[in-house]
Design an enzyme around this catalytic site. Structure first.
Site, short mmCIF file in Angstrom:
data_model
loop_
_atom_site.label_atom_id
_atom_site.label_comp_id
_atom_site.label_asym_id
_atom_site.label_seq_id
_atom_site.Cartn_x
_atom_site.Cartn_y
_atom_site.Cartn_z
N GLN A 75 -4.95 -0.47 -5.22
CA GLN A 75 -5.47 -1.62 -5.97
C GLN A 75 -6.14 -1.21 -7.27
OE1 GLN A 75 -7.47 -4.58 -3.60
NE2 GLN A 75 -8.71 -5.27 -5.31
N CYS B 200 0.84 -1.19 0.00
CA CYS B 200 0.00 0.00 0.00
C CYS B 200 0.88 1.25 0.00
CB CYS B 200 -0.89 -0.03 1.24
SG CYS B 200 -1.61 1.54 1.69
N GLU B 201 0.65 2.16 -0.94
CA GLU B 201 1.50 3.35 -1.02
C GLU B 201 1.17 4.38 0.06
OE1 GLU B 201 -0.57 6.30 -4.29
OE2 GLU B 201 0.73 4.71 -5.04
N HIS B 202 0.06 4.17 0.79
CA HIS B 202 -0.31 5.11 1.85
C HIS B 202 0.35 4.78 3.18
CE1 HIS B 202 -4.10 5.37 -0.78
NE2 HIS B 202 -3.32 6.40 -1.07
N HIS B 203 0.62 3.50 3.43
CA HIS B 203 1.22 3.10 4.70
C HIS B 203 2.43 2.18 4.55
CE1 HIS B 203 -3.01 4.14 5.85
NE2 HIS B 203 -2.39 4.70 6.86
N CYS C 250 -3.20 -2.55 5.71
CA CYS C 250 -3.50 -1.25 6.32
C CYS C 250 -4.91 -1.23 6.89
CB CYS C 250 -3.29 -0.11 5.32
SG CYS C 250 -4.28 -0.24 3.84
N HIS D 13 -5.81 -6.03 2.45
CA HIS D 13 -4.95 -4.88 2.71
C HIS D 13 -4.57 -4.86 4.19
CE1 HIS D 13 -5.82 -2.50 -1.12
NE2 HIS D 13 -6.58 -3.59 -1.21
#
Length: 231
Positions: free
Chosen positions: A163, A122-125, A193, A191
């Site tokens: 995704q 995940c590019e956010h976390h 996250c 995910h």
């Protein structure tokens, strides 16, 4: 100098405020992975050296004892893992070399490659996304080796991702390679996250789809694909 420091502090405060306001309401960017123009000017060895240095500092901030036998090699291991493994799909030199073959059998039905296991992040976390990709296409005169479909999925998965983008990147790449609009992709993924932080829901999964050509326009073609997946 003071004016510059004040400006930097203001920018940092605004960024922090924006992130805080967003919370888990993450915004999308584009169909392409966001990369700087100079992303590949630095060679892999230097990238690993710098990641090792900065990750060591993160561990120091966390209060970990880097003289411990179990931890002292961790910064280097993480750096190597980032560049050579889990984010190797960022570098175009790692893109699969795909050779097409003439469809000599004149097979005109859909070909389905299902249950392709993939691991992404995940590019956010920067925590794992993992699941299954299901891919189908109808030949327009050329076919692709089955293992190459898996490799294409892995290539786009091995980068910081969302995704939705991953699904579209796989679909668009196959359309371009095969010279056909008749491509479908479904991804069913978990995910970390969601399951290991935040809401901590370990049971939910996320499903995304990409339909093009006959899969988009013809409901019976789309339903046939879904039937093969047992969904």
């Amino acid at each position: 100098m003071k004016q510059k420091e004040t400006l930097l502090n203001t920018v940092e405060i605004e960024i922090d405020r924006t992130i805080e306001e967003m919370g888990d309401e993450h915004i999308g960017t584009s169909h392409q992975t966001p990369l700087r123009e100079d992303a590949f000017e630095m060679d892999d060895d230097l990238k690993m050296e710098l990641i090792e240095k900065h990750f060591r500092e993160i561990m120091n901030v966390l209060g970990l004892d880097l003289t411990d036998d179990s931890l002292k090699g961790t910064p280097r291991r993480v750096a190597k893992m980032y560049i050579k493994e889990i984010f190797s799909g960022l570098d175009p030199k790692n893109k699969p070399n795909v050779k097409l073959f003439e469809n000599k059998y004149k097979y005109k039905e859909m070909l389905v490659e299902k249950d392709i296991t993939f691991f992404s992040n995940c590019e956010h976390h920067f925590v794992p996304i993992y699941g299954k990709a299901h891919v189908a296409y109808i030949s327009n005169g050329n076919v692709i080796g089955l293992s190459k479909i898996n490799r294409i999925v892995q290539y786009f998965a091995k980068r910081p991702q969302v995704q939705e983008r991953l699904t579209m990147q796989i679909g668009n790449e196959l359309k371009e390679l095969l010279g056909t609009d008749d491509v479908a992709v479904i991804i069913d993924a978990h995910h970390m996250c969601v399951s290991s932080r935040g809401i901590q829901d370990v049971n939910s999964s996320t499903v995304t789809s990409f339909y093009s050509g006959k899969f988009e326009k013809d409901e019976s073609t789309r339903n046939e694909f879904i039937k093969y997946l047992g969904l």
